[in-house]
Design an enzyme around this catalytic site. Structure first.
Site, PDB file in Angstrom:
ATOM      1  CG  ASP A   9      -1.938  -1.074   1.243  1.00 55.37           C
ATOM      2  OD1 ASP A   9      -2.079  -1.754   0.210  1.00 55.37           O
ATOM      3  OD2 ASP A   9      -2.585  -1.272   2.279  1.00 55.37           O
ATOM      4  CE1 TYR A  16      -5.696 -12.394  -0.948  1.00 52.66           C
ATOM      5  CE2 TYR A  16      -7.798 -12.366  -2.104  1.00 52.66           C
ATOM      6  CZ  TYR A  16      -7.072 -12.322  -0.927  1.00 52.66           C
ATOM      7  OH  TYR A  16      -7.718 -12.196   0.275  1.00 52.66           O
ATOM      8  CB  ILE A  48      -1.842  -6.596  -7.334  1.00 48.52           C
ATOM      9  CG1 ILE A  48      -2.573  -6.041  -8.558  1.00 48.52           C
ATOM     10  CG2 ILE A  48      -0.856  -5.567  -6.791  1.00 48.52           C
ATOM     11  CD1 ILE A  48      -3.387  -4.803  -8.276  1.00 48.52           C
TER      12      ILE A  48
END
Length: 444
Positions: A205, A362, A364
């Site tokens: 992130d 998933y 990525i």
């Protein structure tokens, strides 16, 4: 008057003896002036200042890299490497480079992988690692050591570190893992154990604070392009088609933001840092209806943490937490697909409408790192090794303004890198998508 510089102090081990760095004898290195980092070499936290302003205090961090003297006898080192939390591109590269760096740069031979995250310290058998065992790990997604959430039992972990004789611990993890690492560092210090501990920042992130970026982020943005392209094709091929893509980002929208800027196929980008609304003037529905009338299709990218307060949930869902203690998020993509269909059926019951929802989460996070992230993982791993061998502990290695530094672990664990919706980058997103400024519309 010159600006005062505040250098962040790094914890260090005091009970070890200084010794010559074995890089002096490494056939692949020829240390010359400037090769070794000195205690006075620092990296400024901020490089842009208002030159017209009066003296401003500056924050600096110790520069990462090899020191002329180290604090460990390499033959006495017993290193542990552990991966915690969710998957992220580059985890195996970091493991590989930690093993190869310890082995080739410093001559360490006792290197162990801890399986299945923190719980592996006290519940599973460690795996002996060497360059031959890890030679191709950088080509693989996931983590060969396996990972897990939760399992954080402080006393059991530190007991296992002590009983197994580990004197260097390399932890690969994100914000939750860092909070745990802070407690491990404090307990190790309380017990006066001469154990060096460092955390290599891992979060797809990109929400780790202070450093420029976390590893795996660029790979994630690259992979997100495929999902957005597919959504664009699906939307363009339908009558009144909407391509809906949910991207990772629980509390920050960096992947959604960068993927939007990179693809130029996105009509609206929604992130956790920006509130939005659906109905009424200036709302999302009004914007999408206008876009469908103009172009016949639209692509909507939403970060997983966006709009969570708008999704109906019962009392038990409000209290639910995962094993790492994080709030459990409901699927904003599934919710969006439902409300979009309900809106269209209500407003245009006789017109065709299609929503194609793509969740590449998933895909990525499970892929191997790309070339840029692979190189970045190598630099992070080697920076971590140099720091621990120099006797530093309780730190995070990472780039600040393009230069690698050592940052106190507690400081990083308390800092979050969020999207600033007031800066030029978010304005750039809005100029590319032409989406509403929901905040202004609400205030207006």
């Amino acid at each position: 008057m010159a600006a005062e510089t505040s250098i962040r102090k790094l914890p260090s081990l005091s009970g070890l003896r200084h010794r010559r760095n074995p890089l002096e004898d490494n056939p692949y290195f020829h240390p010359s002036n400037g090769f070794y980092i000195t205690p006075s070499d620092v990296i400024l936290a901020q490089v842009a200042y208002d030159h017209s302003a009066h003296s401003q205090s500056r924050v600096a961090y110790h520069r990462a890299g090899p020191r002329r003297e180290i604090m460990y006898e390499p033959s006495a080192v017993k290193a542990a490497i552990v991966t915690c939390g969710g998957l992220c591109p580059g985890m195996n590269t970091v493991i590989r480079e930690l093993v190869v760096g310890l082995w080739e740069l410093y001559g360490v031979r006792e290197i162990y992988g801890i399986p299945a995250g923190y719980r592996g310290f006290y519940s599973m058998k460690a795996v002996k690692l060497d360059p031959k065992a890890v030679h191709d790990w950088h080509k693989k997604g996931g983590t060969v050591l396996a990972t897990s959430r939760g399992g954080f039992h402080l006393q059991k972990i530190v007991d296992a570190i002590h009983l197994n004789g580990y004197n260097q611990v390399y932890i690969i993890g994100g914000d939750g893992t860092m909070r745990g690492a802070v407690e491990i560092f404090k307990e190790i210090s309380l017990r006066k154990l001469e154990v060096g501990i460092t955390v290599i920042p891992k979060t797809v992130d990109n929400d780790v604070g202070i450093i420029d970026r976390s590893f795996g982020f660029q790979t994630a943005v690259e992979m997100a392009q495929e999902a957005i392209s597919a959504a664009h094709v699906e939307a363009e091929s339908a009558v009144n088609g909407i391509g809906l893509v949910k991207l990772m980002g629980r509390s920050t929208g960096h992947i959604a933001l960068h993927a939007t800027l990179s693809s130029r196929d996105v009509d609206c980008c929604l992130i956790p840092e920006m509130d939005f609304y659906l109905e009424g003037k200036g709302g999302l529905f009004e914007f999408l209806e206008k876009r469908l009338k103009e172009r016949g299709h639209a692509v909507l990218v939403v970060a997983e943490g966006a709009g969570q307060e708008m999704i109906p949930r019962n009392e038990s869902q409000k209290q639910e937490r995962d094993e790492s203690g994080n709030a459990v998020f409901l699927d904003v993509g599934v919710w969006f697909k439902s409300v979009l269909k309900a809106w269209w059926e209500r407003e245009h019951p006789d017109e065709l409408f299609t929503v194609k929802y793509i969740d590449p989460t998933y895909m990525i996070r499970a892929v191997p790192a790309n070339a840029t992230d692979n190189l970045y993982c190598t630099l992070l791993a080697h920076s971590a090794i140099h720091g621990v061998m120099a006797g530093y502990t309780g730190f995070v290695p990472g780039p600040i303004n393009g230069n690698y530094a050592y940052i106190p672990l507690e400081e990083v664990a308390q800092t979050k890198n969020q999207v600033n919706t007031r800066d030029h980058k978010w304005a750039w997103v809005r100029s590319v998508t032409n989406q509403p400024d929901f905040e202004t519309n609400v205030k207006g």
